[in-house]
Write an enzyme that holds these catalytic residues in place. Structure first.
Site, mmCIF file in Angstrom:
data_model
loop_
_atom_site.group_PDB
_atom_site.id
_atom_site.type_symbol
_atom_site.label_atom_id
_atom_site.label_comp_id
_atom_site.label_asym_id
_atom_site.label_seq_id
_atom_site.Cartn_x
_atom_site.Cartn_y
_atom_site.Cartn_z
ATOM 1 N N SER A 552 39.871 28.438 34.554
ATOM 2 C CA SER A 552 40.607 29.596 35.072
ATOM 3 C C SER A 552 42.060 29.209 35.267
ATOM 4 O O SER A 552 42.386 28.036 35.492
ATOM 5 C CB SER A 552 40.009 30.036 36.411
ATOM 6 O OG SER A 552 40.825 30.984 37.054
ATOM 7 N N TYR A 565 36.528 28.774 45.147
ATOM 8 C CA TYR A 565 36.532 29.083 43.718
ATOM 9 C C TYR A 565 37.586 28.271 42.982
ATOM 10 O O TYR A 565 37.316 27.635 41.956
ATOM 11 C CB TYR A 565 36.778 30.578 43.521
ATOM 12 C CG TYR A 565 36.873 31.000 42.077
ATOM 13 C CD1 TYR A 565 35.727 31.188 41.309
ATOM 14 C CD2 TYR A 565 38.107 31.211 41.464
ATOM 15 C CE1 TYR A 565 35.807 31.569 39.975
ATOM 16 C CE2 TYR A 565 38.196 31.597 40.129
ATOM 17 C CZ TYR A 565 37.045 31.776 39.394
ATOM 18 O OH TYR A 565 37.131 32.148 38.076
#
Length: 675
Positions: A552, A565
């Site tokens: 990401s 996360y």
């Protein structure tokens, strides 16, 4: 479609649907009738015949070649003889009626020249058992009397058509013939009569074989199959090794078979003798090669010993195949196409078959099962004697066969590659799986949601293209099983996409240890487990490979309310660099993709992450995608297919020297630029 063609398609489908009658893509059928010539308006006699390639069981009108009988019969007067008979195939194109339909096959002459309205040429196991029996001619007379005539082996072609036509003319009482080393042909004045006679020959041969089978034709059991779980575990351990060896000349996809027929054959005393004789019917050995590689160790031998012996046997097989080519090749023979086996038999374990794609690999295995049935039948009633190697070579390296291969479409960029995508039941994972399959890969759809994964696999074309496996990436047992199912389905593994994930967006003070552990278990631990077990198989396979992490932009970008996360994504991002450094020596490339938030089509965003992130940024959830887009340099929303395109770029043919790289797919987030 004319009534004649309709009846022919229906008959063909019935015959082709029964594996006792003919093998997949084997044999051909025809019908003669009249139609109106579109130029003269007069009636013209036509032949409808199954064209080159295709399968009787799935035949449609478009698979039929349509030719003028007067022009086909005129070819007899210009036939230059058996030494030049291959030239006649090109002449068939000048006999086509109208647009002609499918390309005419080598067997067109048989159907055209035999004086019967309907002709079936089939490859039933029982018929080929008679055709390959040492005293097949005498047995044909004994069993069928004068109703079925023996035709000595002749390579398919124009001369064989002339031979069968002459035999039909000289034996008006005959309903068909057995072609030595090859198969059967039957005929009739109606479609129903031809079909009935074909089935009569097949069933009569079956009944005779069954009534004359005493002690097992393959001898005593000398190697019992391993128990089910142990057998499949051993097969999974061996599959990547065998696939790597079978891909020495060019990459292959594999298929594993442990049916009762195969396990019985590889358990018997006569395995070595019969396997060495090879297959006989041209349809068989064109797909299985002239003979298989047979492992000569006990099923329970130590794995390391079996692997070592496999490598020795593979070297011997290649040398033997090279000798076969050298003994039979002529100055105008096509170059050797590869010396690796298409069939590998492992006593106690089963059969591994190989081809340019999953269907080809599976069909090769099915053809070898046909060959086993043929050998059993021939040994029951006589002694199995296939055609000699010189004849096999003439067909395997036939100029016409070479021309057919040259007409095959160019392989897709990921053809022969076996891909595993985690979290592929929806969202980004699904888009990646769809792109990889579209580029030619076989794909394993791994997901906690088996129903969703199965829907994706079915949409991609079913088990010859994709399979679904339920897997929890946090479980070592599940991941070991996932890799085993992958290699048993497709022979090995080449490309892994670590995509499975979830997100929980909370401020630091509200983030629980469970939130932290769950995200790290799924993404950091899960990626590690998948990469580790896939790397074991890739190293055993020795064909290199690709591992791609869907990380990401958050692995670099420090945003609010995202500690668990983003830290997990940073873990994944560094795994890419660590594994690239470690696995490069094995030719395994490890790269990553860093997407921005993918809202549309995302399972993560639909599962609550979207609402959490929208609240963080103070926008309606319905506008979150547009919000992400507007903060980028390109002002464009990132979609699942954009991530899939990056995965293909990293694993396709153009970036083969690249490893340890992260590709941003974020429309330009300056704070996430790589440094």
């Amino acid at each position: 479609m004319s009534t004649v063609a309709q009846e022919l398609v229906a008959r063909s489908n019935r015959l082709g649907a029964d594996p006792r009658t003919t093998n997949y893509a084997g044999g051909n059928t025809s019908a003669k009738g009249t139609a109106t010539d579109p130029v003269t308006g007069e009636d013209v006699e036509l032949l409808w015949v199954k064209g080159s390639g295709g399968d009787l069981g799935t035949l449609t009108q478009k698979n039929l070649a349509v030719l003028r009988l007067d022009r086909l019969r005129a070819l007899v007067d210009v036939y230059p003889g058996v030494e030049r008979e291959d030239e006649m195939v090109a002449a068939f194109d000048y006999c086509l009626h109208g647009k002609g339909g499918a390309a005419p096959s080598i067997d067109t002459a048989m159907h055209a020249l035999v004086d019967a309205a309907h002709v079936d040429h089939l490859h039933p196991d029982s018929g080929i058992a008679f055709a390959t029996a040492a005293d097949g001619e005498a047995l044909t007379r004994e069993v069928f009397g004068d109703s079925v005539v023996w035709v000595p082996w002749r390579r398919p072609g124009f001369q064989l058509g002339l031979d069968i036509a002459a035999i039909k003319g000289a034996n008006p009482q005959a309903i068909g013939c057995i072609l030595g080393g090859h198969g059967i042909t039957a005929w009739g004045s109606t479609s129903a009569e031809a079909e009935e006679r074909s089935l009569q020959i097949v069933r009569t041969a079956e009944e005779f074989i069954a009534s004359h089978t005493g002690p097992h034709p393959f001898g005593d059991v000398v190697q019992s199959p391993l128990p089910d779980d142990e057998r499949r575990a051993r097969a999974a351990a061996l599959a990547p090794v065998i696939r790597g060896l079978a891909s020495t000349d060019k990459p292959q996809v594999g298929h594993y078979t442990d049916s009762d027929v195969v396990l019985d054959f590889v358990s018997r005393a006569e395995l070595g003798r019969l396997a060495e004789l090879g297959t006989s019917c041209p349809d068989h050995f064109l797909r299985t090669k002239v003979k298989p590689l047979v492992v000569d160790l006990p099923a329970d031998a130590p794995l390391e010993e079996v692997v070592g012996r496999l490598k020795e046997l593979h070297a011997l097989y290649r040398a033997d195949y090279q000798g076969y080519y050298d003994r039979n090749a002529t100055p105008d023979s096509p170059p050797i196409r590869g010396a690796d086996p298409a069939i590998v038999l492992v006593p106690g374990v089963g059969m591994f078959s190989f081809g340019k794609d999953k269907q080809t690999a599976r069909v090769a295995g099915e053809f070898y099962v046909n060959a086993i049935n043929v050998m059993r039948g021939a040994e029951a009633i006589s002694t199995y004697v296939p055609i000699d190697e010189a004849e096999k070579f003439r067909i395997e390296y036939w100029a016409l066969e070479e021309a057919k291969l040259s007409r095959m479409p160019k392989p897709k960029p990921l053809a022969t590659r076996v891909a595993l995508v985690t979290g592929a039941g929806s969202g980004i994972g699904r888009a990646i799986a769809e792109r990889l399959a579209a580029e030619g890969a076989c794909v394993v759809i791994a997901d906690l949601n088996l129903e969703g994964a199965q829907e994706v696999a079915d949409s991609l074309g079913g088990p010859d293209v994709a399979i679904a496996v339920k897997a929890d990436v946090t479980s070592e047992e599940d991941i070991a099983r996932l890799i085993a199912e992958t290699v048993l389905a497709f022979g090995g593994i080449d490309l892994v996409v670590n995509n499975a994930g979830l997100s929980i967006s909370k401020p630091l003070l509200e983030t629980t240890a469970r939130d932290w552990d769950l995200q790290h278990d799924v993404m950091a631990r899960g990626s590690f487990l998948v990469a580790r077990e896939a790397a074991r198989a890739m190293i055993a396979q020795d064909m290199g490979g690709d591992i791609v992490y869907i990380a990401s932009k958050n692995s670099l970008f420090a945003g609010p309310n995202n500690i668990a996360y983003s830290a997990t994504k940073a873990d994944q991002a560094h795994q890419v660099r660590l594994l690239a450094a470690e696995l490069g020596a094995h030719g395994i490339r490890v790269n990553g993709v860093n997407p921005d938030g993918v809202v549309r089509g995302s399972g993560i965003f639909a599962g609550g992450w979207g609402a959490q992130r929208a609240a963080t940024y103070g926008v309606p959830e319905s506008e979150l995608g547009a919000y992400y887009a507007q903060r980028t340099l390109l002002k464009r929303e990132v979609l699942p297919e954009h991530v899939a395109a990056a995965v293909f770029a990293l694993t396709g043919p153009d970036l083969v020297q690249t490893t340890g790289l992260h590709i941003p797919v974020d429309s330009g987030v300056a704070a996430a630029f790589l440094r």
